[in-house]
Design a protein around this motif. Sequence first.
Motif, short mmCIF file in Angstrom:
data_model
loop_
_atom_site.label_atom_id
_atom_site.label_comp_id
_atom_site.label_asym_id
_atom_site.label_seq_id
_atom_site.Cartn_x
_atom_site.Cartn_y
_atom_site.Cartn_z
N VAL A 163 0.71 -10.31 6.73
CA VAL A 163 1.33 -9.06 7.19
C VAL A 163 0.44 -7.85 6.96
O VAL A 163 0.76 -6.76 7.42
N SER A 164 -0.68 -8.02 6.29
CA SER A 164 -1.53 -6.87 5.96
C SER A 164 -2.21 -6.28 7.20
O SER A 164 -2.66 -5.12 7.17
N ARG A 165 -2.29 -7.06 8.28
CA ARG A 165 -2.99 -6.57 9.48
C ARG A 165 -2.04 -5.93 10.49
O ARG A 165 -2.43 -5.70 11.63
N TYR A 166 -0.80 -5.64 10.08
CA TYR A 166 0.19 -5.07 10.99
C TYR A 166 0.70 -3.73 10.48
O TYR A 166 0.79 -3.49 9.27
N HIS A 190 1.83 -4.66 -0.33
CA HIS A 190 1.55 -3.46 0.45
C HIS A 190 1.84 -3.75 1.92
O HIS A 190 1.28 -4.67 2.50
N ILE A 191 2.71 -2.94 2.53
CA ILE A 191 3.05 -3.05 3.95
C ILE A 191 2.80 -1.69 4.59
O ILE A 191 3.25 -0.66 4.07
N ALA A 192 2.09 -1.69 5.72
CA ALA A 192 1.77 -0.44 6.41
C ALA A 192 2.88 -0.08 7.39
O ALA A 192 3.38 -0.92 8.13
N THR A 193 3.28 1.19 7.36
CA THR A 193 4.22 1.72 8.36
C THR A 193 3.85 3.17 8.63
O THR A 193 2.76 3.61 8.25
N GLU A 251 3.05 13.25 16.22
CA GLU A 251 1.96 12.72 15.41
C GLU A 251 2.50 11.76 14.37
O GLU A 251 3.68 11.82 14.00
N THR A 252 1.63 10.85 13.90
CA THR A 252 2.06 9.87 12.91
C THR A 252 1.27 10.06 11.62
O THR A 252 0.14 10.55 11.63
N LEU A 253 1.88 9.67 10.53
CA LEU A 253 1.25 9.70 9.22
C LEU A 253 1.35 8.31 8.62
O LEU A 253 2.45 7.74 8.55
N ALA A 254 0.24 7.74 8.21
CA ALA A 254 0.24 6.39 7.65
C ALA A 254 1.00 6.38 6.32
O ALA A 254 0.77 7.21 5.44
N ILE A 255 1.92 5.42 6.18
CA ILE A 255 2.71 5.25 4.97
C ILE A 255 2.46 3.86 4.41
O ILE A 255 2.49 2.87 5.15
N ASP A 256 2.21 3.79 3.11
CA ASP A 256 2.01 2.52 2.42
C ASP A 256 3.29 2.19 1.66
O ASP A 256 3.67 2.90 0.71
N VAL A 257 3.97 1.13 2.10
CA VAL A 257 5.19 0.68 1.42
C VAL A 257 4.77 -0.29 0.32
O VAL A 257 4.30 -1.40 0.60
N GLN A 258 4.92 0.13 -0.92
CA GLN A 258 4.52 -0.67 -2.07
C GLN A 258 5.76 -1.26 -2.74
O GLN A 258 6.71 -0.53 -3.06
N VAL A 259 5.77 -2.58 -2.91
CA VAL A 259 6.93 -3.28 -3.46
C VAL A 259 6.49 -4.01 -4.73
O VAL A 259 5.55 -4.82 -4.71
N SER A 260 7.18 -3.71 -5.82
CA SER A 260 6.89 -4.35 -7.11
C SER A 260 8.15 -5.05 -7.61
O SER A 260 9.24 -4.46 -7.63
N ILE A 261 8.00 -6.32 -8.02
CA ILE A 261 9.11 -7.09 -8.61
C ILE A 261 8.68 -7.47 -10.02
O ILE A 261 7.74 -8.25 -10.21
#
Length: 502
Positions: free
Chosen positions: A100-103, A4-7, A14-24
């Motif tokens: 990277v979870s805190r960024y 999970h990466i936050a962007t 205005e901004t909207l929080a997006i969760d980038v989820q990566v599955s391998i």
Amino acid sequence: MIAHIATTAFQGIETLAIDVQVSITGGLPAFTIVGLPDKAVAESRERVRSALSAIGLALPPKRITVNLAPADVLKEGSHFDLPIALGLLVGMQILEAGLVSRYVVLGELGLDGSIAAVAGVLPAALAAQGADKGLICPAAQGGEAAWAGANEILAPPGLLDLLNHLKGVTTLARPQPEINTSNPPLPDLADVRGQESARRALEVAAAGGHNLLMIGPPGAGKSMLAQRLPSLLPPLTPAEALEVSMIHSVAGRLEGGRLLRRRPFRDPHHTATPAALTGGGPRARPGEISLAHNGVLFLDELPEFQRPALEALRQPLESGRVSVARAAQSVTYPARFQLVAAMNPCRCGWLDDPARACSRAPRCAEEYQNRLSGPLLDRLDLTVEVPAVHPLDLVRLTPGEASASVAARVAQARARQAERYAGLGILVNALADGDLLTQVATPDAAGLALLAEATEHLHLSARAYHRVLRVARTLADLEGADSVQRPHIAEALAYRRRSAKL
């Protein structure tokens, strides 16, 4: 494991929080991005693949799925490259998830692994600050992000530099806040010879934040006067500078990531479309009126603009904001700008010169000026004629008063207004309305009688009536007067537009 990466995604400023989820996972090799991505986001696959290859890493021959949540929000822009890449590095167990979870992460990747500048870093940095997270952004925009606060900010020039910092091999220096100080000197009002009436109107417009229309033949100096208005205006306050810089950041126009301290001056060509003025396009980007927020919008050759483009200005002139509605989304941008417009009295421009005017004068003047609607003209506080100056007078006349002297009077008038409207969210007389305007701008008995008579003879609308009061209040402030008097009302009425000169 799912990384999970936050962007962020952007809706206006205005901004909207997006969760980038990566599955391998196991399965046939594939790289799929889901979550309503646009073309630029979908193309991230190839940029990320090449950037990882440039630093000596290869994607595993497995099934890779990237989900941009929430999935029902349109994702636009190339700033998703870097969070996707970091999610892959976590999924490949090259990086620990906790690193990277805190960024909040955003940046565009080059094929060589470099991190390129993207739009919207300043709003993203403020959102990260509000969420108590750090920010990872391109090196070119570290100074822009540093204005958001004290949270950790990483501004690497490339993906390898970021990877080495996160693994403790090297350390990235914290970027420092930067202000744009490279602007050239503003044009000086002393360059304008003659045109005393227009100079006076320009000073009044600067002091009260009023909209201004200048009418005169070609070469009379209308554009020259408009270009010198910013030299009369006070610098942006810190709050205004931040708001203006956020708009320019979302538009990708913040040079070198440095905040703006000079009021914007926008002068679009008369071929500008309604979308170019008010904002729009596939990504609903801010238009010229939003880029001119807290500054000046200069429209030269006003009647030559498309009628729909001019009519689209009416609502923002009143509300100070513009809503860009699309089928998929509706975005609102700030648009509190000062409109300065210029026009010729007729198409040929020589209405007052019998030797040069066309054979259709004065009818052509009426037709030309009637291209502008009454409701739009009603929103212009000041209208002034700018007559032609004889070429020999340019040599004989002494230089006019310098911008610095006029700006000092403007600053004093604005200081009085700031004190008067303290705590009300109003900085200039042009924004006063309703009971507040009646309270601060009610004229004396002689002035009230003159205003009542003028209302009948000039057929002033309620809006025009209030605008006369605003201008009169500004005239009183320039004189240091506590109350609005008859001479202030008389001068304010003189600035109301009359019909075409027949």
